[in-house]
Write an enzyme that holds these catalytic residues in place. Structure first.
Site, mmCIF file in Angstrom:
data_model
loop_
_atom_site.group_PDB
_atom_site.id
_atom_site.type_symbol
_atom_site.label_atom_id
_atom_site.label_comp_id
_atom_site.label_asym_id
_atom_site.label_seq_id
_atom_site.Cartn_x
_atom_site.Cartn_y
_atom_site.Cartn_z
ATOM 1 N N ASP A 125 97.365 39.736 166.664
ATOM 2 C CA ASP A 125 97.868 38.770 165.686
ATOM 3 C C ASP A 125 98.182 37.443 166.362
ATOM 4 O OD1 ASP A 125 99.004 37.469 163.551
ATOM 5 O OD2 ASP A 125 100.793 38.720 163.454
ATOM 6 N N ASP A 314 94.988 32.285 162.479
ATOM 7 C CA ASP A 314 95.754 33.527 162.425
ATOM 8 C C ASP A 314 94.838 34.724 162.219
ATOM 9 O OD1 ASP A 314 97.555 35.555 162.095
ATOM 10 O OD2 ASP A 314 98.462 34.771 160.266
#
Length: 430
Positions: A125, A314
């Site tokens: 992430d 992201d």
């Protein structure tokens, strides 16, 4: 204003406690992995809710009480085969690389990780900086089901960081919190001996229900780390000094195996030249200028006004979440597209509608193209009128002040994350 574009062979997907590593690492690659089929499956509106919650974007009232709809495969796509063996983690090849596939519908790109000698499948992430894992100390027995659980008592190298806790909140709905341990963490054969790892005693239901992933490996900057009272470095930051170059790359491709690679930039993975863009890192994100756009072709570049002029890269978000002006301009060119406030709380359209590509600024001097083939997230099958309805991979940020370049963006581009600067570099996938 001069905005350059770069033409490539396939016509444009880019146009315009001190942790101690085990040894000098050099570089290493982690191929993406997948779990076997589970009863839990995401859908577009659910992923949009999660993106909103992660960044504190206010949700529309239509999202309250939303329940996932029936999910169909994308038109023309064959259904991915289920993993086999131990939750789809295959044996290493001769190069020590773990090889497998992304999850169904490219919904989540996952990677094998070992903590204290125990194997997990985790989500890398770049939108957060905490590493945490499902574990035996969680108080909710239901949350433990169908996950690999880290047990510090079974690790000879685990130690609790006294008085250290973490509490990562994704908006006001999704969270994970609890004590922090230090243990040996291995990814692709590269090891950090004393990596800080959060062991949530409780997690939000949406995280527990995601049976594909056992946790997160945060790869943003330390500034975002929620461990208190002393922030801890990410796995990448701890390892950077032992890499040939302080970089990692993301190769997340639609319907194919991909990889993360640390310490080197593999030129065989992209076409043409890399475009380098300085990162705005004051908030701890991999964030770049992103205020220009064009729909269909580059004959009329427009600027976001009275909105957000930056975007966060992201890998932990599946969708492309952009300023409402961009989203409305895009779907104005998709026949039959509409914002559905009741069933989907998002933009949908007939699956047979022709789709334009989207040009989007990356920095101030270049435009990236997101091909139309990547902008359909999934099909929900025929509606009451018999027309098959598709949910868009591009959705609005609901005037939330944040734009998110999620996996839809990464499927169009090979991306380099570089600590030097810091910066990101982009090019079309090979």
């Amino acid at each position: 204003m001069h905005v350059s574009t770069l033409l490539v062979a396939v016509l444009l997907p880019l146009a315009l406690s001190k942790p101690t590593p085990r040894k000098k690492t050099g570089s290493f690659k982690v191929h993406l992995a997948r779990r076997g089929e589970t009863e839990y499956s995401r859908d577009g509106p659910t992923d949009l809710q999660r993106a909103y919650a992660k960044y504190g974007i206010p949700t529309t009232h239509e999202m309250d009480g939303y329940h996932p709809q029936h999910i169909s495969k994308l038109p023309g796509n064959s259904k991915a085969t289920a993993g086999s063996g131990k939750e789809g983690v295959e044996s290493q090849d001769e190069k020590g690389e773990v090889v497998n596939n992304p999850t169904n519908h490219d919904i989540q790109f996952l990677s094998p990780v070992t903590i204290g000698g125990q194997p997990f499948i985790m989500n890398f992430d770049t939108g957060s900086s905490d590493t945490w894992v499902m574990n035996t100390q969680m108080t909710d027995e239901e949350a433990k089901k169908d996950h690999h659980l880290y047990d510090p008592s079974k690790s000879k190298t685990a130690s609790k960081l006294v008085d250290q806790t973490f509490d990562i909140k994704y908006g006001d709905k999704t969270h994970a919190s609890g004590p922090v341990y230090s243990d040996v963490m291995d990814i692709g054969g590269a090891t950090v001996r004393n990596q800080a790892i959060g062991l949530p005693s409780k997690v939000a239901a949406s995280l527990a229900e995601d049976k594909t992933s056992d946790g997160l490996v945060g790869l943003a900057m330390t500034k975002l780390n929620t461990i208190r009272p002393v922030k801890q470095k990410t796995f990448f930051e701890n390892l950077a000094e032992d890499l040939d170059e302080p970089v990692f790359t993301a190769q997340l491709r639609h319907g194919k195996m991909g990889s993360y690679e640390f310490g080197t930039i593999d030129k065989s993975k992209y076409h043409g030249d890399l475009i380098k863009v300085p990162v705005i890192n004051e908030n701890g994100f991999w964030e770049i200028p992103c205020s220009l756009y064009s729909v269909g072709k580059l004959d009329k570049i427009q600027t976001i006004q009275n909105g957000t002029g930056t975007a966060i890269l992201d890998t932990g978000t599946t969708l492309l979440v952009l300023d409402e002006k961009i989203v409305k301009a895009y779907y104005a060119q998709v026949p039959g597209a509409r914002y559905d406030p009741t069933r989907f709380a998002g933009w949908v359209y007939p699956c047979n509608s022709p789709m334009p590509s989207l040009f989007l600024a990356v920095g101030t001097d270049h435009m990236a193209i997101i091909p139309s083939s990547l902008l359909t997230f999934q099909s929900y099958g025929p509606g009451p009128d018999g027309v098959e309805t598709c949910y868009g991979g591009l959705q609005s940020n609901n005037a939330g002040g944040i734009q998110i370049l999620g996996d839809v963006f990464f499927k169009a581009l090979f991306v380099v994350f570089d600590q030097r600067g810091p910066s990101i570099s982009l090019a079309p996938h090979a």
